[in-house]
Design an enzyme around this catalytic site. Structure first.
Site, mmCIF file in Angstrom:
data_model
loop_
_atom_site.group_PDB
_atom_site.id
_atom_site.type_symbol
_atom_site.label_atom_id
_atom_site.label_comp_id
_atom_site.label_asym_id
_atom_site.label_seq_id
_atom_site.Cartn_x
_atom_site.Cartn_y
_atom_site.Cartn_z
ATOM 1 N NE ARG A 126 -3.491 -0.034 2.413
ATOM 2 C CZ ARG A 126 -4.029 -0.906 3.281
ATOM 3 N NH1 ARG A 126 -3.696 -0.868 4.545
ATOM 4 N NH2 ARG A 126 -4.893 -1.795 2.874
ATOM 5 C CE1 TYR A 127 0.790 4.114 4.372
ATOM 6 C CE2 TYR A 127 1.102 1.876 5.167
ATOM 7 C CZ TYR A 127 0.484 3.102 5.267
ATOM 8 O OH TYR A 127 -0.438 3.319 6.255
ATOM 9 N NE ARG A 130 5.691 2.221 5.837
ATOM 10 C CZ ARG A 130 5.291 3.351 5.254
ATOM 11 N NH1 ARG A 130 5.800 3.717 4.081
ATOM 12 N NH2 ARG A 130 4.362 4.098 5.819
ATOM 13 C CB CYS A 139 -3.152 -15.870 16.962
ATOM 14 S SG CYS A 139 -3.141 -14.832 15.488
ATOM 15 C CB CYS A 143 -7.393 -10.390 19.640
ATOM 16 S SG CYS A 143 -5.680 -10.779 20.068
ATOM 17 C CB CYS A 146 -8.295 -10.124 15.159
ATOM 18 S SG CYS A 146 -6.997 -10.278 13.920
ATOM 19 N NE ARG A 148 -3.744 -8.330 8.367
ATOM 20 C CZ ARG A 148 -2.643 -7.954 9.016
ATOM 21 N NH1 ARG A 148 -2.053 -8.759 9.876
ATOM 22 N NH2 ARG A 148 -2.113 -6.776 8.781
ATOM 23 C CG ASP A 306 -9.037 -1.390 11.601
ATOM 24 O OD1 ASP A 306 -8.955 -0.166 11.407
ATOM 25 O OD2 ASP A 306 -8.046 -2.153 11.639
ATOM 26 C CG ASP A 343 -4.932 0.967 8.940
ATOM 27 O OD1 ASP A 343 -4.683 1.475 7.825
ATOM 28 O OD2 ASP A 343 -4.225 0.098 9.472
ATOM 29 C CE LYS A 350 -0.278 0.912 10.387
ATOM 30 N NZ LYS A 350 -0.029 0.315 9.045
HETATM 31 C C1 LIG Z 1 0.807 -0.704 8.942
HETATM 32 C C2 LIG Z 1 1.245 -1.103 7.639
HETATM 33 C C3 LIG Z 1 2.572 -0.940 7.244
HETATM 34 C C4 LIG Z 1 3.608 -0.313 8.135
HETATM 35 O O1 LIG Z 1 3.280 1.008 8.405
HETATM 36 P P1 LIG Z 1 4.225 1.934 9.291
HETATM 37 O O2 LIG Z 1 3.447 3.173 9.460
HETATM 38 O O3 LIG Z 1 5.491 2.101 8.526
HETATM 39 O O4 LIG Z 1 4.454 1.207 10.587
HETATM 40 C C5 LIG Z 1 2.914 -1.329 5.978
HETATM 41 N N1 LIG Z 1 2.010 -1.862 5.141
HETATM 42 C C6 LIG Z 1 0.723 -2.023 5.490
HETATM 43 C C7 LIG Z 1 -0.229 -2.585 4.522
HETATM 44 C C8 LIG Z 1 0.298 -1.661 6.750
HETATM 45 O O5 LIG Z 1 -0.968 -1.833 7.105
HETATM 46 S S1 SF4 Z 2 -4.837 -9.208 16.820
HETATM 47 FE FE1 SF4 Z 2 -5.372 -10.834 15.383
HETATM 48 S S2 SF4 Z 2 -3.455 -11.399 14.399
HETATM 49 FE FE2 SF4 Z 2 -2.941 -10.259 16.261
HETATM 50 S S3 SF4 Z 2 -2.681 -11.858 17.816
HETATM 51 FE FE3 SF4 Z 2 -4.780 -11.137 17.948
HETATM 52 S S4 SF4 Z 2 -5.924 -12.579 16.669
HETATM 53 FE FE4 SF4 Z 2 -3.775 -12.778 16.125
#
Ligand SMILES: *Cc1c(COP(=O)(O)O)cnc(C)c1O
Ligand code: SF4
Length: 501
Positions: A126-127, A130, A139, A143, A146, A148, A306, A343, A350
């Site tokens: 996305r960025y 990175r 996990c 959580c 979560c 995801r 989220d 996010d 973010k």
């Molecule tokens: C959070 C995230 C990152 C890392 O973001 P930073 O602000 O550099 O910590 C990179 N890619 C994705 C898709 C993310 O959600």
């Molecule tokens: S937030 Fe989601 S990915 Fe992270 S430890 Fe909890 S269940 Fe696992």
């Protein structure tokens, strides 16, 4: 005769928590062995009922939730729950409750659009420089909030998919920072994780590798494995982002796990999620950030929760987050300040949000009005071309006013305070910490002339009419929106929890 406060105290049920309460017969050897902890996770309601009271009226609802989203709680994490407290913050994070059932259809499967920004399955790019790499759907503790949460019914990530992710990174030279996440990469066997890390490290343009893991919180015994630490050390520069949400998680065991990682040269940063009934108050959050610093873990992000399906019952307002941030900045160590971010739904990334400290800024005037953590207001002047400073330059007469202010309109206390008070009034007061001021406009007042003139009361009387730059037009088009998907059916989790590990 007991005093009144003592008898009050007597009414409180004793705390029922800790290893000795839940697991009196477990040996040290078992308890400290991460495999034992992992194997003995509580995954069914029947098992949970052996440890915690479950209201009869909720039994069926909770059972229903577990058909959709699995549960997993390590004995260690369970031991942090006070069995007498139905609202225990650890319980709320790990145990499905009736609200999770009631809200089960609200929210998005993939609120961050991670799968839309995915050049190959598992990668979110996305960025610019990175990317995120989701290598595991497993996990130690699942959580309830979560982001995801979909991992809770997905199958294990096969090796060939991981290889495809690595391959994408290898042929994408702009990527210099890889976030290895899941699920939780540290639930992997050491060799399996090393397979991924060594491949990433072999890519010349990958500068840093970051692992996102909740294992130091939910399964700190993992760090008792010296092989893991020796392995991680080989792949520096390696960073780990941990995930503590509540001061009750900052235990001696967790501190020891963090210490081991730090001694392996791995900087630790914490990402918390703002959660209703868990950490959505200043006292708790302050205790958390202090607990983190004592473990030498730096607060990094505080995430607004989220809008993910299955987590609606744990979301708070944004105002709550701003209020908490307001209560931290200035009031406690700068090192203890996370950045509060949302996010953006749909994949905008973010976005930092927080209290507004710059009340007014005009690049044209070269002037900013700022407030501090106590609500006091200050003016800061920017540098100017030398010839525009009047001669002779007077000694600055004001406290709390930046130097070089002999620029004509600075005629003593009146101006400084006047401007300050004027703005204060405009914004409905700058004091206090609770009222969120997210409606305060701080867009630089330059550009499109839509600065509304609401005279900020400068006492030298030349009311300069460029006001506060309040944007009167709507902000530009919304580019990502939450979807409140309403699903009728529920998916069934693999009963064997995917059989990873
Ligand atoms: C959070 C995230 C990152 C890392 O973001 P930073 O602000 O550099 O910590 C990179 N890619 C994705 C898709 C993310 O959600
Ligand atoms: S937030 Fe989601 S990915 Fe992270 S430890 Fe909890 S269940 Fe696992």
């Amino acid at each position: 005769m007991p005093s009144e406060s003592e008898s009050e105290h007597d009414k409180k049920p004793p705390q029922c928590k800790g290893r000795a309460y839940y697991f009196p017969n477990v040996t040290d050897e078992e308890w400290n062995d991460w495999h034992w902890q992992f194997r003995n996770r509580v995954t069914s309601l029947e098992e949970l009922a052996r440890f915690l009271p479950i209201p009869a009226a909720e039994w069926d609802l909770r059972k229903q939730v577990l058909k959709d989203f699995r549960m997993g709680i390590t004995p260690y994490y369970l031991s942090l729950i006070d069995a007498n407290d139905p609202d225990d913050p650890i319980l709320r994070q790990a145990v499905p409750i009736a609200d999770e059932y009631h809200y089960r259809a609200i929210g998005d499967e993939d609120p961050l659009g991670e799968e839309n920004f995915s050049p190959v399955p598992g990668i979110t790019h996305r960025y610019p420089d990175r990317c995120l790499m989701v290598i595991s759907n497993s996990c130690a503790v699942y959580c309830r909030y979560c982001t995801r949460k979909r991992i809770m019914y997905e199958d294990a990530v096969p090796d060939f998919e991981i290889d495809r992710m690595v391959d994408y990174i290898a042929r994408t030279p702009v990527i210099r920072d890889v976030v290895v996440s899941g699920g939780d990469p540290l639930t992997y066997a050491t060799q399996k994780l090393e397979r991924v890390l060594s491949k990433l490290r072999a890519i010349p343009h990958v500068e840093i590798i970051r692992i996102g893991s909740r294992v130091p919180v939910s399964l700190p015994q993992r760090m008792n494995d010296p092989e893991l630490l020796e392995m991680l050390e080989k792949y520096h520069p390696l960073w780990i982002n941990v995930h503590f949400n509540h001061p009750n998680e900052c235990t001696p065991e967790a501190a020891k796990a963090c210490d081991k990682l730090l001694r392996a040269g791995i900087p630790l940063n914490n990402q918390s999620v703002l959660l209703k009934g868990v950490n959505d108050d200043l006292v708790t959050m302050k205790a958390l950030v202090h607990g983190l610093l004592k473990m030498r873990v730096r607060p990094y992000y505080l995430y607004q929760c989220d809008p993910v399906r299955g987590s609606e019952h744990m979301r708070t307002t944004i105002a709550k987050g701003i209020e908490i941030m307001e209560g931290l900045r200035g009031h406690t160590s700068g090192l203890a300040q996370p950045m509060y971010v949302i996010d953006a739904p749909g994949g905008g990334g973010k976005i930092p949000v927080g209290p507004q400290y710059m009340l007014y800024y005009s690049p044209k005037e070269g002037r900013a009005i700022l407030r501090n953590y106590k609500g006091k207001v200050y003016e800061y002047l920017e540098p100017r071309p030398l010839e525009s400073y009047p001669v002779p330059v007077e000694e600055p007469a004001l406290v709390g006013r930046s130097n070089g202010n002999g620029n004509g309109h600075a005629n003593g206390n009146g101006c400084g305070n006047g401007a300050a008070n004027g703005n204060g009034a405009t914004f409905g007061g700058c004091g206090g910490i609770s009222a969120p001021r997210f409606d305060v406009p701080v867009t630089p007042a330059r550009s499109n002339g839509n600065g509304r003139s609401n005279g900020n009361g400068r006492s030298n009387g030349n009311g300069n009419g460029n006001g506060n730059g309040r944007a009167e037009s709507e902000p530009s088009a919304v580019v990502g929106k939450s979807r409140w998907a309403r699903r009728r059916s529920t998916r069934v989790v693999n009963k064997d929890g995917n059989g990873k590990e």
